[in-house]
Design an enzyme around this catalytic site. Sequence first.
Site, mmCIF file in Angstrom:
data_model
loop_
_atom_site.group_PDB
_atom_site.id
_atom_site.type_symbol
_atom_site.label_atom_id
_atom_site.label_comp_id
_atom_site.label_asym_id
_atom_site.label_seq_id
_atom_site.Cartn_x
_atom_site.Cartn_y
_atom_site.Cartn_z
ATOM 1 C CB SER A 91 -1.049 0.094 1.292
ATOM 2 O OG SER A 91 -1.965 0.795 1.232
ATOM 3 C CG ASP B 107 -2.574 3.885 -1.331
ATOM 4 O OD1 ASP B 107 -3.377 3.875 -2.608
ATOM 5 O OD2 ASP B 107 -2.567 3.328 -0.512
ATOM 6 C CG ASP C 123 -3.048 -0.669 -2.552
ATOM 7 O OD1 ASP C 123 -2.919 0.600 -2.243
ATOM 8 O OD2 ASP C 123 -3.589 -1.423 -1.851
#
Length: 444
Positions: A102, A241, A243
């Site tokens: 992430s 972000d 992902d």
Amino acid sequence: MGRKFFGTDGIRGRTNQSPMTAEMAQRVGQAAGAHFQRGDHRHRVVIGKDTRLSGYMMETALISGFTSVGMDVVMVGPVPTPAVALLTRSMRADLGVMISASHNPYYDNGIKLFGPDGYKLSDDDELAIEALLDERPKLVDASAIGRSRKIEDARGRYIHFAKSTFPEELRLDGLKIVVDCANGAAYQVAPSALWELGAEVIAIGVTPDGTNINDGCGSTDPAALQARVVAEGADLGIALDGDADRVIIVDEKGAMVDGDQLMAVIGLSWAKRGLLEGNGIVATVMSNLGLERFLQTNGLDLVRTKVGDRHVLEAMRSGGFNVGGEQSGHIILSDYATTGDGLVAALQILACLVEEGRPASEVLHAFDPLPQLLKNVRFGGGAPLDTDSVKAAIADAERRLSNVGRLVIRKSGTEPLIRVMAEGEDEKLVEEVVDSICEAVKAA
């Protein structure tokens, strides 16, 4: 039964250190593959990833694990996390995997698992997989080993889906948008979707090299986006972000708009159009008290959960809500997706702007947030929150904030951090109580 590996969002850590090793990824593939084999059909798993250098290693190890227990693998390459959830459902796969940490730096990585319905796994499923990690894998006969293949149209499928969530009667013609893809999973799909809907797109954070994901860019570091929006005279900035399951917006003046404001705007817009279900939204304990008061003023409810989008989604499903999320920018719109989707949330915000015909700085400032301060304290081990000195500092802070504010203290589920948050009417008091607790944690 306690968790050994799964945190608030899958398994995560520094690569080539436990638990984020190739050996562990192979074991996860074997364990998850065994757990999700049901019936005698040919089982299938969809694997996506972001742009981290270690993604190649983790992908290969997972493929080895899944195929060794008889599952076929479909590789979709670098795509957003919500794309993996979508493709798991649409391709009738038995399991979906996203390889990503992430918003973390490139040297971390993670494994997120989705069930055949496209939702993140339940606690029971995660615990069952953890139990299987301690057992010898049930390897299939040589004739039953799985196959792997890559599909090339995964990004196109996701772009088509994302565009379908934007109101059919609207266009983005005439809007100049700067989009920061964090050198991550959305570096191709987000600019393409926005351009195809009519916007003039300026894309930054779209040159991933394996080590620059989230580095000075993206939703956790939007300074470059803020400056670019102002310099270009853009109408809006969108920061995703690594992902792309979270989003932060920047208005035309360069001011940042967090997830609380975005949920307020979407929630009220949907309520006015008769689309909002549950008469409110779901957010976490970290969301600002100003959001709660704004919703109450408009006759809407706020349901709070523990931190983590999976907890938000559980409350949404059980309570019949279709809008929820986190202050950090995880926005879940369950009419469209089974997990947070930064691009889809941004498109809903853009729809509001087009309909209102006013600048982002006017439309997206729904409420005045109360002074809120969040600080992180890194710790090396042990249980600092259980020490007498920290307990005393917390008790004193709660006494001082009684009836005038809130205090939230928790361990991060993804990093070795203690997060200390306070909010209230008095900014000086908020700062004092946060600092006192942080100092006590450091001393412990």
